[in-house]
Design a protein around this motif. Structure first.
Motif, PDB file in Angstrom:
ATOM      1  N   ALA A   1       0.842  -1.203   0.000  1.00 44.54           N
ATOM      2  CA  ALA A   1       0.000   0.000   0.000  1.00 44.54           C
ATOM      3  C   ALA A   1       0.876   1.252   0.000  1.00 44.54           C
ATOM      4  CB  ALA A   1      -0.899  -0.010   1.230  1.00 44.54           C
ATOM      5  N   ARG A   2       0.470   2.254  -0.787  1.00 44.66           N
ATOM      6  CA  ARG A   2       1.207   3.523  -0.813  1.00 44.66           C
ATOM      7  C   ARG A   2       0.835   4.340   0.425  1.00 44.66           C
ATOM      8  NH1 ARG A   2      -0.016   6.145  -5.809  1.00 44.66           N
ATOM      9  NH2 ARG A   2       1.856   5.216  -6.637  1.00 44.66           N
ATOM     10  N   GLN A   3       1.843   4.895   1.083  1.00 45.80           N
ATOM     11  CA  GLN A   3       1.582   5.728   2.265  1.00 45.80           C
ATOM     12  C   GLN A   3       1.351   7.165   1.809  1.00 45.80           C
ATOM     13  OE1 GLN A   3       3.260   5.110   5.831  1.00 45.80           O
ATOM     14  NE2 GLN A   3       4.093   3.086   5.439  1.00 45.80           N
ATOM     15  N   LEU A   4       0.529   7.864   2.572  1.00 46.43           N
ATOM     16  CA  LEU A   4       0.364   9.297   2.341  1.00 46.43           C
ATOM     17  C   LEU A   4       1.502   9.967   3.104  1.00 46.43           C
ATOM     18  CD1 LEU A   4      -1.845  11.228   1.110  1.00 46.43           C
ATOM     19  CD2 LEU A   4      -2.736  11.403   3.424  1.00 46.43           C
ATOM     20  N   PRO A   5       2.262  10.873   2.460  1.00 44.68           N
ATOM     21  CA  PRO A   5       3.370  11.509   3.183  1.00 44.68           C
ATOM     22  C   PRO A   5       2.873  12.137   4.487  1.00 44.68           C
ATOM     23  CG  PRO A   5       3.398  12.133   0.852  1.00 44.68           C
ATOM     24  CD  PRO A   5       2.141  11.347   1.065  1.00 44.68           C
ATOM     25  N   GLY A   6       3.569  11.856   5.582  1.00 48.86           N
ATOM     26  CA  GLY A   6       3.195  12.426   6.880  1.00 48.86           C
ATOM     27  C   GLY A   6       2.077  11.661   7.569  1.00 48.86           C
ATOM     28  N   ALA A   7       1.663  10.531   7.019  1.00 48.35           N
ATOM     29  CA  ALA A   7       0.592   9.738   7.650  1.00 48.35           C
ATOM     30  C   ALA A   7       0.949   8.255   7.562  1.00 48.35           C
ATOM     31  CB  ALA A   7      -0.740  10.013   6.965  1.00 48.35           C
ATOM     32  N   ALA A   8       2.022   7.888   8.280  1.00 48.29           N
ATOM     33  CA  ALA A   8       2.485   6.491   8.239  1.00 48.29           C
ATOM     34  C   ALA A   8       1.391   5.561   8.760  1.00 48.29           C
ATOM     35  CB  ALA A   8       3.744   6.353   9.070  1.00 48.29           C
TER      36      ALA A   8
ATOM     37  N   VAL B   1     -19.427   7.163   6.860  1.00 52.90           N
ATOM     38  CA  VAL B   1     -18.195   7.073   6.059  1.00 52.90           C
ATOM     39  C   VAL B   1     -18.028   8.300   5.160  1.00 52.90           C
ATOM     40  CG1 VAL B   1     -16.896   5.685   4.381  1.00 52.90           C
ATOM     41  CG2 VAL B   1     -18.376   4.541   6.046  1.00 52.90           C
ATOM     42  N   THR B   2     -16.869   8.939   5.266  1.00 46.04           N
ATOM     43  CA  THR B   2     -16.543  10.069   4.370  1.00 46.04           C
ATOM     44  C   THR B   2     -15.335   9.691   3.528  1.00 46.04           C
ATOM     45  OG1 THR B   2     -17.288  11.590   6.081  1.00 46.04           O
ATOM     46  CG2 THR B   2     -15.990  12.540   4.272  1.00 46.04           C
ATOM     47  N   VAL B   3     -15.481   9.810   2.219  1.00 44.29           N
ATOM     48  CA  VAL B   3     -14.389   9.473   1.306  1.00 44.29           C
ATOM     49  C   VAL B   3     -13.838  10.766   0.711  1.00 44.29           C
ATOM     50  CG1 VAL B   3     -13.731   8.117  -0.729  1.00 44.29           C
ATOM     51  CG2 VAL B   3     -15.618   7.322   0.718  1.00 44.29           C
ATOM     52  N   LEU B   4     -12.536  10.971   0.852  1.00 43.90           N
ATOM     53  CA  LEU B   4     -11.899  12.171   0.307  1.00 43.90           C
ATOM     54  C   LEU B   4     -11.062  11.781  -0.899  1.00 43.90           C
ATOM     55  CD1 LEU B   4     -10.665  13.802   3.659  1.00 43.90           C
ATOM     56  CD2 LEU B   4     -12.773  14.302   2.378  1.00 43.90           C
ATOM     57  N   GLU B   5     -11.390  12.352  -2.042  1.00 45.07           N
ATOM     58  CA  GLU B   5     -10.708  11.984  -3.296  1.00 45.07           C
ATOM     59  C   GLU B   5      -9.977  13.201  -3.858  1.00 45.07           C
ATOM     60  OE1 GLU B   5     -10.066   9.317  -5.376  1.00 45.07           O
ATOM     61  OE2 GLU B   5      -9.182  10.817  -6.707  1.00 45.07           O
ATOM     62  N   GLY B   6      -8.724  12.979  -4.278  1.00 44.85           N
ATOM     63  CA  GLY B   6      -7.920  14.077  -4.796  1.00 44.85           C
ATOM     64  C   GLY B   6      -8.351  14.576  -6.165  1.00 44.85           C
ATOM     65  N   LEU B   7      -8.791  13.662  -7.012  1.00 43.73           N
ATOM     66  CA  LEU B   7      -9.138  14.068  -8.382  1.00 43.73           C
ATOM     67  C   LEU B   7     -10.536  14.702  -8.425  1.00 43.73           C
ATOM     68  CD1 LEU B   7      -7.837  11.040 -10.492  1.00 43.73           C
ATOM     69  CD2 LEU B   7      -6.812  13.308 -10.277  1.00 43.73           C
ATOM     70  N   PRO B   8     -10.750  15.589  -9.395  1.00 46.55           N
ATOM     71  CA  PRO B   8     -12.077  16.207  -9.491  1.00 46.55           C
ATOM     72  C   PRO B   8     -13.136  15.272 -10.080  1.00 46.55           C
ATOM     73  CG  PRO B   8     -10.604  17.066 -11.185  1.00 46.55           C
ATOM     74  CD  PRO B   8      -9.780  16.154 -10.338  1.00 46.55           C
TER      75      PRO B   8
ATOM     76  N   VAL C   1     -10.251  17.178  -3.461  1.00 47.48           N
ATOM     77  CA  VAL C   1      -9.692  17.696  -2.201  1.00 47.48           C
ATOM     78  C   VAL C   1      -8.165  17.663  -2.246  1.00 47.48           C
ATOM     79  CG1 VAL C   1     -11.672  16.702  -0.978  1.00 47.48           C
ATOM     80  CG2 VAL C   1      -9.472  15.523  -0.911  1.00 47.48           C
ATOM     81  N   LYS C   2      -7.554  18.467  -1.356  1.00 50.70           N
ATOM     82  CA  LYS C   2      -6.100  18.430  -1.221  1.00 50.70           C
ATOM     83  C   LYS C   2      -5.804  18.259   0.268  1.00 50.70           C
ATOM     84  CE  LYS C   2      -2.209  20.784  -3.414  1.00 50.70           C
ATOM     85  NZ  LYS C   2      -1.182  20.235  -2.667  1.00 50.70           N
ATOM     86  N   ILE C   3      -5.253  17.097   0.598  1.00 46.31           N
ATOM     87  CA  ILE C   3      -4.976  16.800   2.014  1.00 46.31           C
ATOM     88  C   ILE C   3      -3.729  17.589   2.435  1.00 46.31           C
ATOM     89  CG2 ILE C   3      -4.543  14.947   3.717  1.00 46.31           C
ATOM     90  CD1 ILE C   3      -7.093  14.343   2.141  1.00 46.31           C
TER      91      ILE C   3
ATOM     92  N   ALA D   1      -8.101  20.937   1.933  1.00 45.17           N
ATOM     93  CA  ALA D   1      -8.825  22.005   1.235  1.00 45.17           C
ATOM     94  C   ALA D   1      -9.837  21.318   0.340  1.00 45.17           C
ATOM     95  CB  ALA D   1      -7.847  22.827   0.407  1.00 45.17           C
ATOM     96  N   ASN D   2     -11.086  21.802   0.341  1.00 43.17           N
ATOM     97  CA  ASN D   2     -12.093  21.193  -0.539  1.00 43.17           C
ATOM     98  C   ASN D   2     -11.924  21.716  -1.971  1.00 43.17           C
ATOM     99  OD1 ASN D   2     -13.308  23.697  -0.651  1.00 43.17           O
ATOM    100  ND2 ASN D   2     -15.008  23.153   0.710  1.00 43.17           N
ATOM    101  N   ALA D   3     -12.814  21.288  -2.870  1.00 44.79           N
ATOM    102  CA  ALA D   3     -12.655  21.637  -4.290  1.00 44.79           C
ATOM    103  C   ALA D   3     -12.663  23.155  -4.507  1.00 44.79           C
ATOM    104  CB  ALA D   3     -13.762  20.972  -5.095  1.00 44.79           C
ATOM    105  N   LYS D   4     -13.319  23.884  -3.571  1.00 37.71           N
ATOM    106  CA  LYS D   4     -13.349  25.353  -3.717  1.00 37.71           C
ATOM    107  C   LYS D   4     -12.118  25.996  -3.083  1.00 37.71           C
ATOM    108  CE  LYS D   4     -18.362  25.605  -3.400  1.00 37.71           C
ATOM    109  NZ  LYS D   4     -19.328  25.563  -2.308  1.00 37.71           N
ATOM    110  N   GLY D   5     -11.244  25.167  -2.486  1.00 36.09           N
ATOM    111  CA  GLY D   5     -10.039  25.701  -1.850  1.00 36.09           C
ATOM    112  C   GLY D   5     -10.261  26.110  -0.404  1.00 36.09           C
TER     113      GLY D   5
END
Ligand code: FAD
Ligand code: NAI
Length: 475
Positions: A157-164, A209-216, A245-247, A262-266
């Protein structure tokens, strides 16, 4: 003294164990090395797929679906149950039993096919006189020698930087499959396959459940029509999906996890959850393989570089599955494993990348093969589309599951099937017909002319094929 083999396979996941069995079937003296340990420290072959992937996730999906049906769908069949309870520990224990049955099944298959199994980590020692030396670091240390080596060491699994991953609060697929009690609030980063499957399990059991996705865009690789329908279904079921979103930060405390983004509106947002699943893709695994000892070439992602036939830069060293390019799917790994064993035997092993099916085991299920409508447009291919809704299918009505549709895409001139996309009940099973059809270069009319059992969900496939020619019979 080293032990001599014709073929040594490193990794006992679907790519490796299947390659080993096929090589043994073809008459090669074959060894398979796998390091996965069960909770007692014993061997647990089957890799990610069997231990922390395909099999356990489908076991939990099944249990949670039964729970969901009992809660929400039994009543419409006239069945009353009173309050339905879920014993999560029992559900997880059942999943563990299913995993063990599969581990044991593979050990049995090794015996049956006379594959020598070594439990431990395999690493290259050296290449000498056309042979490779591979060390096994297990309970005892052994050295194996072989002319051919097949590497099938999978992915992590790929780790999110800063969230081991701590597998307590911040979970990879491994921890996500071992959650011991229903979290009140569950966060998921990444709305890909794992995020949607695991998010569905815990949503059905009562988590918010809340899913946060980076792509629009949602499910960008899926046919747009299907992705749109899926988004509608999942949000209606209660999954909260935020796109674009941008974590910025993930903080884990004893109480839970806080995700700043940041949400899609920043706009700056914070999500506080009890557990967080991070499912943002996987990275090829060559840890501990000592590739430097033999000069095995890796790419910038850490994947082993192979040609179309799975040959690496080293003579007689092959690599298959998640550790090489291409989709990270168990059946793709298996096909490559079989093809490599056959190539070693001088046969013409073949994998058709254009007909590898994809399935997402949510409810409704999503399955597809071939190109999407947006890909055909981008490729400038003239196509015809035909679609049939399960709402108009008698079996789907009897099942009480009429969500979704079957969609055919066929060449405008030749009518050859270019893609089939299904969202709905048993899409995972229905897609096989489309795969077979595409392998045989069938036209949409071929499927439309084949007799399909009535009443069956597969009639929706036939009707979608008829729809390509605008002549559905039941819609
Ligand atoms: P793996 O299955 O990862 O196996 C690699 C094996 O090699 C492991 O046992 C590992 O311990 C061993 N190993 C690694 N290095 C060494 C070494 N140096 N020495 C000895 N042993 C070593 N795919 C599907 O097609 N359908 C699904 O439904 C599906 N669901 C999934 C659900 C989840 C949660 C996840 C995470 C994945 C899922 N996948 C699914 C993907 C699938 O699991 C992988 O594509 C598949 O397991 C890849 O097979 P593989 O043989 O390449 O590698
Ligand atoms: P994925 O590639 O399916 O999805 C990852 C998602 O995370 C993407 O939508 C991506 O845009 C998003 N993402 C990436 N970085 C992000 C970030 N920093 N912030 C927010 N979002 C981000 O990967 P996933 O779900 O981890 O699964 C890995 C692989 O395992 C799959 O690609 C698939 O090959 C395999 N798998 C297959 C299954 C099946 O066949 N049913 C089930 C589960 C996994």
């Amino acid at each position: 003294m080293s032990k001599q083999f014709d073929v040594v396979v490193i990794g006992g996941g679907p790519g490796g164990y299947i390659a080993a069995i096929r090589a043994a079937q073809l008459g090669f003296n074959t060894a398979c090395i796998d390091e996965w340990k069960n909770d007692k420290g014993g061997p647990a072959p089957g890799g990610t797929c069997t231990n922390v992937g395909c099999i356990p996730s489908k076991a939990l999906l099944q249990s949670s679906e039964h729970f969901d049906h009992a809660n929400h769908h039994f009543a419409e069949h006239g069945i009353s149950t009173g309050t339905v309870k879920m014993d999560v520990a029992k559900m997880v224990a059942r999943k563990d039993t299913v995993v063990k049955q599969n581990n044991d099944g593979i050990l049995y298959l090794f015996k049956k096919n006379k594959v020598s199994f070594f439990h431990g980590r395999g690493s290259f020692v050296a290449a000498k006189d056309g042979l490779y030396e591979v060390k096994v670091a297990g309970a005892a240390e052994e050295v194996l020698t072989a002319k051919h080596v097949i590497i099938a060491t999978g992915s992590n699994a790929r780790q999110l930087p800063g969230a081991a991953f701590d597998e307590e609060n911040i979970l990879s697929n491994d921890g996500a499959l071992r959650i011991g009690a229903v979290p009140k609030k569950l966060g998921v980063i990444g709305s890909g396959v794992i995020g949607l499957e695991m998010g569905s399990v815990w949503r059905r059991l009562g988590s918010e459940v809340t899913v946060l996705e980076g792509l629009p865009t949602f499910l960008g690789a899926v046919d747009e029509g299907v992705a749109k329908e899926a988004f509608k279904c999942f949000t209606k079921q209660g999954l909260k999906i935020e796109l674009g979103v941008k974590i910025s930060d993930v903080k884990s405390t004893k109480k839970g996890v806080t995700v700043s983004y940041a949400n899609a509106k920043g706009e700056a947002q914070e999500l506080a959850v009890d557990k967080l699943i991070v499912s943002i893709g996987r990275v090829p695994n060559t840890i501990g393989l000592n590739t430097e000892a033999v000069g095995l070439q890796l790419d910038e992602r850490g994947a082993i570089v192979v040609n179309a036939d799975c040959q690496t830069n080293l003579p007689n060293v092959w690599a298959v599955g998640d550790v090489v390019r291409g989709p990270m799917l168990a059946h793709k790994a298996e096909e490559e494993g079989v093809a490599v064993a056959e190539r070693i035997a001088g046969q013409h092993g073949h994998v058709n990348f254009n007909t590898i099916p994809w399935v997402i085991y949510t409810s409704p299920e999503i399955a597809w093969v071939g190109r999407t409508e947006q890909q055909l447009k981008a490729d400038g291919v003239a196509y015809k589309a035909g679609q049939f809704p399960f709402l108009a299918n008698g079996r789907a009505r009897a099942l009480g599951d009429t969500t979704g549709f079957v969609k055919f895409l066929a060449d405008a001139k030749t009518d050859e099937i270019l893609g089939v996309h299904i969202i709905g009940p048993m899409a995972s099973e229905l897609i096989s017909e489309a795969v077979v059809a595409m392998e045989f270069k069938a036209s949409a009319e071929d499927i439309a002319r084949i007799c399909h059992a009535h009443p069956s969900l597969s009639e929706a496939t036939k009707e979608a094929a008829l729809a390509v020619d605008k002549r559905t019979l039941n819609f």
